[in-house]
Design a protein around this motif. Structure first.
Motif, PDB file in Angstrom:
ATOM      1  N   SER A   1      -4.805   4.942   1.537  1.00 49.15           N
ATOM      2  CA  SER A   1      -5.259   4.220   0.083  1.00 49.15           C
ATOM      3  C   SER A   1      -6.665   4.607  -0.091  1.00 49.15           C
ATOM      4  O   SER A   1      -7.496   4.654   0.512  1.00 49.15           O
ATOM      5  CB  SER A   1      -5.019   2.364   0.666  1.00 49.15           C
ATOM      6  OG  SER A   1      -3.719   2.148   0.397  1.00 49.15           O
TER       7      SER A   1
ATOM      8  N   PHE B   1       0.707  -1.050   0.126  1.00 48.59           N
ATOM      9  CA  PHE B   1      -0.156   0.121  -0.067  1.00 48.59           C
ATOM     10  C   PHE B   1       0.976   1.295   0.097  1.00 48.59           C
ATOM     11  O   PHE B   1       0.421   2.398  -0.499  1.00 48.59           O
ATOM     12  CB  PHE B   1      -0.974  -0.004   1.249  1.00 48.59           C
ATOM     13  CG  PHE B   1      -0.229  -0.068   2.704  1.00 48.59           C
ATOM     14  CD1 PHE B   1      -0.222   1.443   3.242  1.00 48.59           C
ATOM     15  CD2 PHE B   1       0.199  -1.005   3.182  1.00 48.59           C
ATOM     16  CE1 PHE B   1       0.553   1.583   4.348  1.00 48.59           C
ATOM     17  CE2 PHE B   1       0.559  -0.956   4.503  1.00 48.59           C
ATOM     18  CZ  PHE B   1       0.824   0.240   4.983  1.00 48.59           C
TER      19      PHE B   1
ATOM     20  N   VAL C   1      -4.756   0.063   5.971  1.00 46.65           N
ATOM     21  CA  VAL C   1      -4.569   0.989   4.568  1.00 46.65           C
ATOM     22  C   VAL C   1      -5.283   1.924   4.227  1.00 46.65           C
ATOM     23  O   VAL C   1      -4.912   2.866   3.885  1.00 46.65           O
ATOM     24  CB  VAL C   1      -4.348  -0.376   3.438  1.00 46.65           C
ATOM     25  CG1 VAL C   1      -3.512  -1.450   3.781  1.00 46.65           C
ATOM     26  CG2 VAL C   1      -6.059  -0.745   3.272  1.00 46.65           C
TER      27      VAL C   1
END
Length: 325
Positions: free
Chosen positions: A287, A220, A282
């Motif tokens: 992300s 990520f 994440v």
């Protein structure tokens, strides 16, 4: 008097040797490419704990995580030849050796992780496992490999068209290569340990995997766009070298199988918790998670199914999998 002393000493030595034999422990080495703490690693550790308990300490397991013994292709050869006793590996790398493993590796075959678990723990899983023995290993159980999705460093993927022209790392499996090609992207088979640097240097645009792998391998950090298309739910296999399996007594074989099944149930619990935790990590790290309409992706898989489900027997096998509730 000296004779009595010698006899006494001999008896003491013999008793010590016998006691040592009675308490002898066989240490089984098991490989995993994932880091310590990952659900599959912890499940094999749990298998080892149960095995030691049920065999009164005659067996123990040492788990070599983080690809300490090599990437999956290397450790598959090691376990087949008996260099190591145990191995946890994805089913996909076995596709070229065990043809029936191609079917559970097909995209959009399983409707959910729970569906995959039920299928692989049924007689269908037994049929798949039977093909492994001709290649030097015995399947002890199946673990959950999670739902795999695409992620990349360039842009959000909300449609099949968004994949066009991109390069994605895939497992070394023809099914995966053909799946990516059917979606208009380019597949690049590559060892798992090289993915981070591959994305970072632009050799590839991204990869495809589940949330725990995306998070634990730190992908990520270099690929911020995660598309939740969930194209495959490929089971993991926990196998034992047939060389070592054949040395077990029938009673011990039953113990190995039973504790392996219990370790799978433990892995499912750990997996479900880890998926939630990894997704939060994440997302908190920045992300972007997109959720595309899956139907166009499913429709694009028609040529993949035409290629691999090419006999009445395989068509029936797929139908049986889809019928499991």
């Amino acid at each position: 008097m000296r004779l009595i002393s010698k006899l006494t000493a001999a008896l003491i030595v013999s008793s010590a040797i016998f006691a040592g034999a009675a308490n002898a422990q066989t240490v089984l080495r098991s490989s995993d490419t994932h880091p310590d703490g990952y659900p599959t690693v912890e499940a094999v550790k749990y298998f080892g704990e149960l095995l030691a308990e049920r065999t009164e300490g005659r067996y123990s397991v040492e788990v070599y995580h983080s690809a300490q013994l090599g990437q999956e292709a290397d450790t598959i050869e090691q376990v087949r030849s008996g260099v190591i006793e145990l191995n946890r590996v994805s089913m996909a790398p076995w596709n070229s050796l065990v043809p029936l493993t191609l079917i559970p590796s097909l995209p959009y075959l399983f409707t959910s992780p729970d569906h995959a678990r039920k299928v692989m723990m049924s007689e269908i899983g037994d049929e798949v496992a039977a093909g492994f023995e001709d290649h030097g290993v015995v399947v002890l159980t199946y673990y959950d490999g999670g739902a795999r999705s695409f992620y990349n460093s360039k842009k959000e993927v909300n449609s099949v068209a968004d994949l066009a022209g991109q390069k994605y790392r895939v497992i070394q499996s023809d099914v995966f290569v053909d799946m990516v090609a059917a979606l208009g992207a380019t597949a690049t088979p590559m060892p798992y340990g090289e993915v981070y640097s591959g994305i970072e240097t632009g050799v590839i645009d991204g990869a495809e995997n589940n949330f725990p792998s995306y998070e634990s391998a730190r992908h990520f950090e270099v690929a911020k766009f995660f598309s939740l298309d969930e194209h495959t739910i490929v089971p993991e296999v926990f196998v034992m070298s047939k060389v070592h399996w054949d040395r077990l007594t029938d009673e011990d074989k039953e113990i190995f199988k039973q504790v392996a099944r219990e370790s799978a149930e433990k892995q499912w619990e750990l997996w479900d918790a880890r998926v939630e935790a990894s997704r939060k990590i994440v997302e908190d790290a920045g992300s972007t998670i997109s959720t595309p309409d899956k139907q166009p992706f499913i429709d694009a898989m028609a040529p993949v199914y035409e290629k691999y489900v090419n006999t009445p027997e395989l068509e029936d096998f797929v139908a049986r999998i889809r019928a499991v509730e």
